[in-house]
Scaffold this motif. Structure first.
Motif, PDB file in Angstrom:
ATOM      1  N   SER A 187       0.541   6.804   0.393  1.00  0.00           N
ATOM      2  CA  SER A 187      -0.058   5.474   0.254  1.00  0.00           C
ATOM      3  C   SER A 187      -1.313   5.537  -0.603  1.00  0.00           C
ATOM      4  O   SER A 187      -1.867   6.603  -0.844  1.00  0.00           O
ATOM      5  CB  SER A 187      -0.391   4.887   1.625  1.00  0.00           C
ATOM      6  OG  SER A 187      -1.453   5.601   2.200  1.00  0.00           O
TER       7      SER A 187
ATOM      8  N   LEU B 212      -1.837   0.506  10.702  1.00  0.00           N
ATOM      9  CA  LEU B 212      -0.814  -0.491  10.361  1.00  0.00           C
ATOM     10  C   LEU B 212       0.589   0.019  10.684  1.00  0.00           C
ATOM     11  O   LEU B 212       1.423  -0.713  11.215  1.00  0.00           O
ATOM     12  CB  LEU B 212      -0.892  -0.860   8.879  1.00  0.00           C
ATOM     13  CG  LEU B 212      -2.158  -1.562   8.409  1.00  0.00           C
ATOM     14  CD1 LEU B 212      -2.146  -1.717   6.892  1.00  0.00           C
ATOM     15  CD2 LEU B 212      -2.303  -2.904   9.082  1.00  0.00           C
TER      16      LEU B 212
ATOM     17  N   ILE C 205      -3.638   3.789   6.086  1.00  0.00           N
ATOM     18  CA  ILE C 205      -2.767   2.765   6.670  1.00  0.00           C
ATOM     19  C   ILE C 205      -2.231   3.179   8.043  1.00  0.00           C
ATOM     20  O   ILE C 205      -1.326   2.542   8.560  1.00  0.00           O
ATOM     21  CB  ILE C 205      -1.588   2.436   5.730  1.00  0.00           C
ATOM     22  CG1 ILE C 205      -0.933   3.695   5.143  1.00  0.00           C
ATOM     23  CG2 ILE C 205      -2.003   1.548   4.589  1.00  0.00           C
ATOM     24  CD1 ILE C 205      -0.013   4.369   6.046  1.00  0.00           C
TER      25      ILE C 205
ATOM     26  N   ALA D 118       0.809  -1.216   0.000  1.00  0.00           N
ATOM     27  CA  ALA D 118       0.000   0.000   0.000  1.00  0.00           C
ATOM     28  C   ALA D 118       0.846   1.272   0.000  1.00  0.00           C
ATOM     29  O   ALA D 118       0.331   2.349  -0.272  1.00  0.00           O
ATOM     30  CB  ALA D 118      -0.944   0.013   1.205  1.00  0.00           C
TER      31      ALA D 118
END
Length: 70
Positions: free
Chosen positions: A46, A53, A50, A27
């Motif tokens: 990205s 993450l 995200i 990503a």
């Protein structure tokens, strides 16, 4: 999307430790750390959201990380 994170990543060896993990994330289009900034900023471009993450990844590797939202 551009994501900006405040971190406690302070050295090039620490960045190298995270590099393989960040490079493997599909990503992410681009990423970089600004160690000159007092907040040791991690900027990520990205294709999707995200934030969670990245925060988990840094925490799992012993670093603090907080997404800065404008």
């Amino acid at each position: 999307m551009i994501h900006i994170f405040k971190t406690n990543v302070e050295t090039k060896p620490a960045i190298e430790r995270l590099k393989s993990y960040l490079d493997q994330m599909d990503a992410l289009a681009q990423w970089n750390f600004d160690l000159e900034d007092c907040d040791h900023i991690l900027r990520i471009e990205s294709k999707r959201a995200i934030g969670h993450l990245i925060i988990n990844l840094l925490h799992e590797n012993g670093f603090e990380c907080q997404e800065l939202i404008d």
